[in-house]
Structure formats: C-alpha cells, structure tokens
Scaffold this active site. Structure first.
Site, PDB file in Angstrom:
ATOM      1  N   LYS A  99      63.191  30.795 106.072  1.00  0.00           N
ATOM      2  CA  LYS A  99      63.502  30.119 104.809  1.00  0.00           C
ATOM      3  C   LYS A  99      64.033  31.073 103.741  1.00  0.00           C
ATOM      4  CE  LYS A  99      60.310  26.269 105.527  1.00  0.00           C
ATOM      5  NZ  LYS A  99      59.610  26.731 106.751  1.00  0.00           N
ATOM      6  N   ARG A 100      65.001  31.895 104.110  1.00  0.00           N
ATOM      7  CA  ARG A 100      65.597  32.807 103.147  1.00  0.00           C
ATOM      8  C   ARG A 100      66.511  32.026 102.206  1.00  0.00           C
ATOM      9  NH1 ARG A 100      61.901  35.438 104.943  1.00  0.00           N
ATOM     10  NH2 ARG A 100      62.069  37.533 105.812  1.00  0.00           N
TER      11      ARG A 100
END
Length: 317
Positions: A99-100
């Site tokens: 989840k960058r």
C-alpha cells in the site's frame, strides 16, 4: 508485452479465484512448531512453505501483507524475502501488499525495491490519494518487465465511508474518480484479455454496489478483499467477476487458521495437519466462488470444472 495481469487471468481460468493471504502471525502457527523453530520468524517461514505447498494447485496467487513481517524486525523481513523467493522458484504469482502512496523519486525507489532485488513481487498494492504521480512511477516496470499493481479504489473496511464515499462536485464519489483514472491507464496498457496492467482493490462487503462497479470497470482486474472473516461470501465476490474471471478473491485468516476452526487440539496440531486444513478451506472457497460465478453467468456455465480431490483435514479422533 506480456503483462502479469494476463498471467493472472490464465491462473484464474486454470485454478480458480483464490488468493491465499500469507498474513502469517506466529500465534497462527501450531505451538509445537513454534517450540521447535529457532525463532518466531523461522517458524513463520516454515509455516508459509507448508501452506504454499498445500495450496499451490488451488490458488491463483498469494498475497503477503508486509506488516506481519515488519513487526518481526530484520528477521521478519528476511522471511518476507525468502517467502517471495520460494514463490518465484515455484512459478507462483505473488502480490506484495505494501500500500505505498508516495510520489516522484520516492515512488520510483519504492518501485525498484519491490519490483527488483530481494523483495521482488509480481504485483503490489498502491494507495492513490496523493494523486496519479504516486501511481505513474510504477508503470515503467509494467512496460519493461510486465509487472502489475492493484490500486485502492473501494475497500472493504468500515472506515472506507470516511473518504472513499465522499460526493464530488462533478458528480459521483471519490472512489469513482479513482476508477476513472485507472480505466484510462488500463486502456493504455490493455493486455491479451483486455485488462490493464494495473487493476483495482474492490471489496466484496457492499453487495448492492458490486454489479454496478463491475459493469463500469470492464477493463480493470480486481483484487477482492472482504471474503470470510470480514463477512463477504461467494455470492458477493461473484458479483465483482466478469464472465467467471476478472478478479481474485483474497482470504487470509480463514485459510491460515483453518486448523483452529477444525477443532484440532493446539498440542496435537503440526504444520502438516494445518496445511491439510488450509488446503481444504481453500478448495471449498474456490468451489463456492466458481459455483456462484457459474450461476450468475447462466445455465450454460453452471458446471464446476477441474476440481482436484480435497485433502483430508486431520483432526482428533
């Protein structure tokens, strides 16, 4: 270019829709295996390998939530890398659930970290709310090496309504705007089966919206959370599929902890028995989703095909 999304489509066609979540916490592992291991991290690695071996012919892909490895420190990140390497050795597809969401050069360095080297995965998860400049730096790897991503669109957690459901002045909700941008990207990177290199995360816990989202986003492959422990069922997930494909459905705890649900005594459980229960849970999930998808597609597709024999989940006599 042959994108990984094409490969994932073919794995779904061959094996079904299950994405096994390797969100492996030490307390999910049989106590006897924890005692035998040199460390909790080593126990996680052995457990992961047992689950992978038991479900590799059932699962379309595997997803590793990096937080479960980061909490174990450097040793945990080593296990994360070794689990990814084990999946690559077996030609199994891996989603790095990281989840960058940063931008520019920072995003490019994240992409290098997770699409090359020790942490290399086939797909990643991305958060889009800093804008498209948090997404586009990852595209070079899709173009050069076939990599893919799943971008958070409409998730399955209760807090999704805090922001994702905000109404926009131009009409629609915030998640619709994300879907519009992803659909544009998908048209530019359409693969063999019509899906873009980057897909979307769409939870299956809001049944009333699922069919509408699927119709609007025909060129987006979905990573579908919310099944099992979060309350989603096979019928819910099937609404987000397209002609029996177009999505993988993630389950973590219901597979990793299936041995607990089977009533096996913690002192009697081993990695072998836990893996047998995981296989049975994954097979049941696969068959339920296939059946639901076939019913949705109509009578001509209601036959459930290619069902390997279930493993026996060994429990106390």
């Amino acid at each position: 270019m042959r994108y990984n999304m094409d490969r994932l489509y073919e794995r779904v066609a061959d094996k079904g829709h299950v994405c096994v979540g390797l969100d492996t916490a030490p307390d999910y592992i049989p106590p006897s295996e924890l005692r035998k291991a040199e460390s909790p991290a080593e126990a996680v690695l052995k457990y992961n390998r047992a689950i992978i071996d038991a479900t590799s012919d059932i699962a379309a892909c595997f997803k590793l939530q990096i937080a479960y490895y980061e909490e174990l420190g450097i040793a945990g990140l080593e296990v994360y890398a070794r689990t990814l390497a084990y999946l690559r050795e077996r030609d199994l597809l891996a989603i790095a659930d990281i989840k960058r969401g940063d931008i520019a050069d920072t995003a490019s360095r994240y992409a290098r970290a997770h699409f090359e080297g020790e942490f290399e995965a086939d797909f990643v998860t991305l958060a889009p709310y800093m804008g498209m400049d948090s997404i586009t730096p990852w595209l070079a790897y899709a173009e050069r090496r076939g990599k893919g991503a799943f971008v958070l669109m409409r998730t399955s957690n209760p807090g999704m309504r805090d922001f994702e459901y905000r109404e926009l002045a131009a009409g629609g909700r915030l998640y619709d705007a994300v879907g519009d941008k992803l659909a544009e990207l998908a048209r530019e990177s359409a693969g063999k089966y019509g899906y873009g290199a980057f897909g979307a995360v769409v939870g299956c816990t809001e049944r009333e919206e699922a069919s509408v989202i699927r119709r609007k986003r025909e060129n987006l492959f979905f990573l579908i959370p919310g099944y099992g422990a979060q309350g989603g069922a096979a019928d819910d997930a099937a609404l987000l599929l397209s002609n029996g494909n177009g999505g993988v459905v993630n389950a973590s705890r219901s597979i990793l902890k299936a041995w607990n649900a089977a009533g096996i005594s913690p002192e009697d459980a081993t990695n072998e028995t836990a893996a047998g229960c995981a296989r049975e849970a994954a097979a049941e999930m696969r068959d339920a989703i296939r059946t639901a998808a076939a019913h949705r597609a109509g009578p001509a597709k209601q036959a459930v095909q290619n069902q390997p024999k279930k493993a026996v989940c060994l429990s106390e006599a």
